[in-house]
Design a protein around this motif. Structure first.
Motif, mmCIF file in Angstrom:
data_model
loop_
_atom_site.group_PDB
_atom_site.id
_atom_site.type_symbol
_atom_site.label_atom_id
_atom_site.label_comp_id
_atom_site.label_asym_id
_atom_site.label_seq_id
_atom_site.Cartn_x
_atom_site.Cartn_y
_atom_site.Cartn_z
ATOM 1 N N ARG A 122 -19.316 10.237 28.343
ATOM 2 C CA ARG A 122 -19.391 9.529 27.064
ATOM 3 C C ARG A 122 -20.253 8.275 27.207
ATOM 4 N N LEU A 176 -18.801 10.954 20.686
ATOM 5 C CA LEU A 176 -18.461 9.868 19.751
ATOM 6 C C LEU A 176 -19.581 8.828 19.583
ATOM 7 N N TYR A 202 -7.790 18.853 24.851
ATOM 8 C CA TYR A 202 -7.482 17.457 24.553
ATOM 9 C C TYR A 202 -7.351 16.690 25.869
ATOM 10 N N TYR A 205 -14.370 1.686 31.748
ATOM 11 C CA TYR A 205 -13.296 0.975 32.428
ATOM 12 C C TYR A 205 -12.553 1.877 33.390
ATOM 13 N N LYS A 223 -9.451 2.277 32.806
ATOM 14 C CA LYS A 223 -8.769 3.052 31.765
ATOM 15 C C LYS A 223 -9.833 3.942 31.143
ATOM 16 N N LEU A 263 -9.925 5.357 28.311
ATOM 17 C CA LEU A 263 -10.098 5.079 26.876
ATOM 18 C C LEU A 263 -10.597 6.288 26.097
ATOM 19 N N LEU A 264 -10.245 7.467 26.590
ATOM 20 C CA LEU A 264 -10.521 8.653 25.776
ATOM 21 C C LEU A 264 -9.519 8.642 24.630
ATOM 22 N N MET A 265 -9.977 9.043 23.483
ATOM 23 C CA MET A 265 -9.059 9.044 22.355
ATOM 24 C C MET A 265 -8.210 10.311 22.397
ATOM 25 N N PRO A 266 -6.902 10.117 22.497
ATOM 26 C CA PRO A 266 -6.025 11.287 22.670
ATOM 27 C C PRO A 266 -6.127 12.259 21.504
ATOM 28 N N TRP A 267 -6.574 11.763 20.341
ATOM 29 C CA TRP A 267 -6.613 12.619 19.153
ATOM 30 C C TRP A 267 -7.933 13.361 19.020
ATOM 31 N N LYS A 268 -8.850 13.158 19.941
ATOM 32 C CA LYS A 268 -10.112 13.878 19.849
ATOM 33 C C LYS A 268 -10.246 14.828 21.021
ATOM 34 N N PHE A 288 -5.157 14.905 27.200
ATOM 35 C CA PHE A 288 -3.912 14.982 27.959
ATOM 36 C C PHE A 288 -3.837 16.247 28.823
#
Lengths: 255, 251
Positions: B149, B101, B133, B84, B86, B88-93, B135
């Motif tokens: 990904r 993933l 990360y 997308y 966005k 949509l990367l997971m901020p916690w990974k 961010f």
């Protein structure tokens, strides 16, 4: 940068605390209620004096609080995950949870003594009743906060429900979960003390009742101080665990 | 030989979809051959993303089929991946764990997945960011990671839904060149959604022009521009004449 700003705000809080102490001291020394209000210095002296005796009570209260705390967490996680995954459960349970919080526990607690005796069990039950609500509500909010697009992306990769929960839902809900835990950690001590007020032979609540009956208000305050310190330590421990378990959130504190 | 080269990777046959009384997609058929870059070009809200969700298997069409490598994948997820605007990367990974993933979800061990993924970081211009990360990355870098990904998940077909829509114009133009260069090194077919005509012409081999509500295919355009295309091509006469043609078709 942020670090110095943090210490700055701590300094401010300490100054305010000092100011309040001075006011407390003045009231204790010069007002009409001085008989019933020990000064801060007296309280600290008393605390040092009774500490050896207090240890067993602290230990008991802490044990009750912690057992109750962990039971609450387990209960809350199970209920929140079920509510998040099964709509029917959410519809059935959520309103009852809210209603359960309108029941004044302090009014029911004496009955727990009748039902469960004077041991640790009724105290732990009070702790659980007080504690599990904030956790369940915050965790449920956290689980529902996950970006729907992220869930869909995982689905498109063929992820099953457990993988979605593990990879997206749980990490996303951690900040909410910890916010709930912080409240709960402090409540847990209070819950245990309330439970102990109503009967028992050990614990800070029991101790407070006893010394109040003998008009040793300095000792009451000493116990209060211990409760405050315990709660603060728990709060701090949770904060540290939070920072450790969410390294991706450290940008808020470090950058 | 010829038939072998142009083997259909993905075929969308006569799909229709309504939400309630509103027909969103009307008799849309799309095909994508190996290593081809095909765009769906249409106005915002014209049902492009619905087509994507159907191809990705997240939505079931009311009628019609999605065929991938001669197999029916209608309404089945887990075959093609999409990306997308966005990220949509997971901020916690960490970036590497975000990227691998899809492999972990398919059941690979984390270490093996990391090894596989890390060999692509250089190609994707993400070298050195493996253990950061999300961010800590810029918007453009995050989109690169998201694309990697996507690629890790299905190497032969990727669905890209306005992947650069949230980037500023200059970064976006850079990403176009970057994407083109990177795809030359990968064996992959791309279905690309956009409402940006220039983007579509620059990147695509073919463009399907969609009409607005319900989405149906108005026209199919072959972009005969030679590859690799340079940034400057967007000011050339042939580029502009294709653009002008598409403008006319969209109106």
């Amino acid at each position: 940068m942020k670090k110095s700003a943090n210490t700055g705000s701590n300094v401010l809080a300490l100054i305010l605390l000092g100011l309040l102490m001075v006011i407390w001291h003045l009231i204790a020394e010069y007002s009409r209620i001085q008989k019933f209000l020990p000064s801060p210095a007296e309280v600290v002296n008393t605390l040092v004096e009774v500490m050896p005796l207090l240890k067993i009570h602290i230990w008991t209260t802490l044990k009750e609080a912690m057992i109750g705390f962990f039971i609450s967490i387990i209960l809350a996680v199970v209920i929140a995950v079920f509510m998040d995954n099964i709509k029917l459960v959410k519809k059935a349970v959520y309103p009852l949870l809210i209603v359960s919080q309108t029941i004044p526990i302090i009014a029911l607690a004496p009955l727990f003594m009748l039902w469960f005796g004077f041991g640790m069990l009724p105290k732990i039950i009070v702790v659980v009743l007080v504690c599990f609500f904030p956790v369940v509500i915050s965790l449920f909010a956290g689980l529902s906060s996950v970006d729907e697009d992220m869930v869909n992306l995982l689905k498109s990769m063929g992820a099953n429900k457990l993988q979605i929960i593990g990879n997206a839902k749980i990490p996303a809900s951690l900040p909410f979960f910890f916010a709930g835990l912080k409240i709960t950690a402090t409540y847990s001590i209070m819950g245990a003390v309330i439970g102990e007020w109503l009967g028992g032979d050990k614990g800070l609540g029991v101790y407070m009742m006893r010394v109040r009956h003998s008009y040793s208000y300095d000792k009451v305050f000493a116990a209060v101080m211990v409760i405050v310190l315990l709660s603060m330590v728990l709060f701090k421990i949770i904060s540290v665990i939070q920072t450790l378990s969410m390294p991706w959130q450290r940008k808020n504190t470090e950058v | 030989m010829n038939t072998c080269q142009s083997r259909a990777k993905l075929k969308v046959n006569n799909i229709e979809k309504s939400f309630g009384d509103i027909k969103v997609i009307k008799n849309v058929s799309i095909s994508l051959v190996e290593n081809e870059f095909v765009s769906l070009l249409g106005l915002s809200g014209s049902g492009k993303s619905t087509i994507f969700n159907i191809v990705a298997g997240l939505l079931k069409p009311d009628s019609g089929h999605v065929i991938i490598d001669d197999e029916d994948y209608t309404g089945k997820t887990g075959r093609v991946s999409y990306m997308y605007q966005k990220d949509l990367l997971m901020p916690w990974k960490k970036v590497i764990d975000n990227v691998c993933l899809p492999l972990v979800i398919k059941g690979e061990k984390k270490k093996d997945a990391r090894d596989k993924a890390s060999s692509f970081f250089k190609l994707f211009g993400l070298e050195g960011f493996e253990y950061k990360y999300p961010f800590q990355l810029s918007g453009g870098m995050r989109q690169r990671a998201a694309l990697l990904r996507t690629y890790m998940f299905s190497r032969d077909i990727m669905l890209l839904d306005e992947p650069f829509g949230a980037l500023d114009a200059i970064t976006r133009a850079k990403m176009h060149v970057w994407l083109q260069d990177i795809l030359r090194g990968l064996d992959t077919s791309v279905l690309f959604i956009t409402h940006d005509i220039e983007e579509a012409v620059f990147l695509s081999d073919r463009i399907y022009i969609l009409s607005d509500k319900p989405a149906l295919i108005k026209e199919e355009i072959k972009v005969g521009l030679e590859r690799p295309r340079k940034k400057e091509i967007i000011t050339s006469d042939i580029f502009n004449s294709i653009k002008a043609h598409i403008y006319g078709s969209l109106e």
